[in-house]
Design a protein around this motif. Structure first.
Motif, PDB file in Angstrom:
ATOM      1  N   ARG A   1       0.823  -1.213   0.000  1.00 16.36           N
ATOM      2  CA  ARG A   1       0.000   0.000   0.000  1.00 16.36           C
ATOM      3  C   ARG A   1       0.857   1.264   0.000  1.00 16.36           C
ATOM      4  NH1 ARG A   1      -4.379  -1.753   4.670  1.00 16.36           N
ATOM      5  NH2 ARG A   1      -5.192  -3.623   3.601  1.00 16.36           N
ATOM      6  N   SER A   2       2.148   1.110  -0.113  1.00 14.80           N
ATOM      7  CA  SER A   2       3.076   2.238  -0.130  1.00 14.80           C
ATOM      8  C   SER A   2       3.721   2.342  -1.500  1.00 14.80           C
ATOM      9  CB  SER A   2       4.162   2.036   0.936  1.00 14.80           C
ATOM     10  OG  SER A   2       5.194   2.991   0.788  1.00 14.80           O
ATOM     11  N   ASP A   3       4.015   3.580  -1.897  1.00 17.01           N
ATOM     12  CA  ASP A   3       4.731   3.783  -3.152  1.00 17.01           C
ATOM     13  C   ASP A   3       6.205   4.082  -2.911  1.00 17.01           C
ATOM     14  OD1 ASP A   3       4.578   6.331  -2.114  1.00 17.01           O
ATOM     15  OD2 ASP A   3       3.632   7.238  -3.874  1.00 17.01           O
ATOM     16  N   ALA A   4       6.712   3.758  -1.718  1.00 14.31           N
ATOM     17  CA  ALA A   4       8.129   3.955  -1.432  1.00 14.31           C
ATOM     18  C   ALA A   4       8.978   3.106  -2.367  1.00 14.31           C
ATOM     19  CB  ALA A   4       8.423   3.595   0.026  1.00 14.31           C
ATOM     20  N   PRO A   5      10.189   3.550  -2.688  1.00 14.17           N
ATOM     21  CA  PRO A   5      11.029   2.798  -3.626  1.00 14.17           C
ATOM     22  C   PRO A   5      11.323   1.379  -3.154  1.00 14.17           C
ATOM     23  CG  PRO A   5      11.927   5.001  -3.251  1.00 14.17           C
ATOM     24  CD  PRO A   5      10.826   4.814  -2.260  1.00 14.17           C
ATOM     25  N   VAL A   6      11.466   0.491  -4.114  1.00 16.44           N
ATOM     26  CA  VAL A   6      11.896  -0.885  -3.858  1.00 16.44           C
ATOM     27  C   VAL A   6      13.421  -0.921  -3.903  1.00 16.44           C
ATOM     28  CG1 VAL A   6      11.882  -3.258  -4.721  1.00 16.44           C
ATOM     29  CG2 VAL A   6       9.790  -1.874  -4.800  1.00 16.44           C
ATOM     30  N   VAL A   7      14.017  -1.582  -2.932  1.00 17.01           N
ATOM     31  CA  VAL A   7      15.473  -1.716  -2.839  1.00 17.01           C
ATOM     32  C   VAL A   7      15.835  -3.170  -3.110  1.00 17.01           C
ATOM     33  CG1 VAL A   7      17.463  -1.611  -1.281  1.00 17.01           C
ATOM     34  CG2 VAL A   7      15.711   0.187  -1.211  1.00 17.01           C
ATOM     35  N   SER A   8      16.746  -3.397  -4.052  1.00 13.99           N
ATOM     36  CA  SER A   8      17.129  -4.754  -4.429  1.00 13.99           C
ATOM     37  C   SER A   8      18.645  -4.906  -4.336  1.00 13.99           C
ATOM     38  CB  SER A   8      16.661  -5.052  -5.860  1.00 13.99           C
ATOM     39  OG  SER A   8      17.135  -6.301  -6.302  1.00 13.99           O
TER      40      SER A   8
ATOM     41  N   VAL B   1      17.951  -9.892  -2.290  1.00 11.44           N
ATOM     42  CA  VAL B   1      17.294  -9.379  -1.084  1.00 11.44           C
ATOM     43  C   VAL B   1      16.522  -8.127  -1.490  1.00 11.44           C
ATOM     44  CG1 VAL B   1      17.604  -8.528   1.267  1.00 11.44           C
ATOM     45  CG2 VAL B   1      19.138 -10.301   0.368  1.00 11.44           C
ATOM     46  N   THR B   2      15.202  -8.223  -1.484  1.00 16.56           N
ATOM     47  CA  THR B   2      14.337  -7.121  -1.891  1.00 16.56           C
ATOM     48  C   THR B   2      13.660  -6.530  -0.666  1.00 16.56           C
ATOM     49  OG1 THR B   2      13.902  -8.156  -4.033  1.00 16.56           O
ATOM     50  CG2 THR B   2      12.374  -6.455  -3.331  1.00 16.56           C
ATOM     51  N   LEU B   3      13.827  -5.233  -0.475  1.00 17.42           N
ATOM     52  CA  LEU B   3      13.285  -4.523   0.684  1.00 17.42           C
ATOM     53  C   LEU B   3      12.174  -3.588   0.234  1.00 17.42           C
ATOM     54  CD1 LEU B   3      16.716  -3.640   2.344  1.00 17.42           C
ATOM     55  CD2 LEU B   3      15.329  -5.689   2.651  1.00 17.42           C
TER      56      LEU B   3
END
Length: 217
Positions: free
Chosen positions: A134-141, A206-208
């Motif tokens: 539900r968040s549009d914060a960036p995905v970190v991979s 590792v996806t955050l």
């Protein structure tokens, strides 16, 4: 001439999507790998993900903070052993915050989800969007181990246009803003390309993510 004598430059693959090669140094890679090995142990450990249509994903997965299964989140391993999901550690949130700062030059909200995918030599990941939050914060991979071809596409279709990027051990890829819901996947892994000193055969991703879900209470 050995191309590795020359650092690979950072690259903006699409608006809001940035590749930072060699972002995690060898010590950081070893520390993250050691943590992944602990997280992979049962209960709530590494599992095979089954799709609603009866198929299976070739990359195996373990989750932290919230447990993802197609296509929802839960606090327990709803499609596995039913154990409570492992907690999301504060140091992973700090790592995500630093990643977003370095890649996009912006601050990030608290991260609370990790999806760790293990790819052996034959594993793949089809084109998909990270759209269950539900968040549009960036995905970190973050990548560990064998290199892979990472296919980063567009927000409208699983097909072209897309860009293929080689991700190696220690590389960071962050996507947010107009690219937050872009389709992406891993069409192939390159076996035997992991750093010799890492001690990993295969690839870990590792996806955050930020869930945007209300706190458990």
């Amino acid at each position: 001439m050995d191309a590795e004598l020359f650092p690979r430059p950072r690259a903006q693959v699409a608006p809001g999507a940035v590749h930072l090669p060699d972002w995690l140094d060898p010590d950081g890679q070893r520390a993250l790998l050691a943590a992944c090995r602990e997280w992979a142990r049962p209960p709530a450990g590494l599992r095979t993900v089954r799709t609603p249509g009866g198929g299976t994903m070739t990359a195996r997965q373990v989750c932290l903070g919230w447990h993802w299964y197609p296509y929802a989140y839960a606090r327990t391993v709803a499609d596995g052993d039913g154990a409570p999901v492992k907690p999301f550690p504060a140091w992973l949130d700090a790592l995500a915050w630093r990643a977003v700062r370095d890649a996009l030059g912006q601050q990030a909200p608290p991260y609370d989800i990790a999806l760790i995918n293990f790819y052996d030599a034959d594993a793949r990941m089809g084109m998909h969007r990270d759209a269950d939050e539900r968040s549009d914060a960036p995905v970190v991979s973050l990548s560990l181990g064998d290199s892979c071809v990472f296919r980063f596409g567009n927000t409208a279709t699983r097909t072209r246009p897309y860009t293929d990027v080689e991700l190696r051990s220690g590389d960071l890829f962050v996507f947010g803003g107009p690219s937050r819901l872009a389709y992406h996947g891993v069409p192939r892994v390159r076996p035997g390309t992991a750093p010799p000193g890492l001690g990993l055969r295969g690839r870990l991703n590792v996806t955050l993510r930020v869930s945007g879900f209300p706190p458990a209470g």
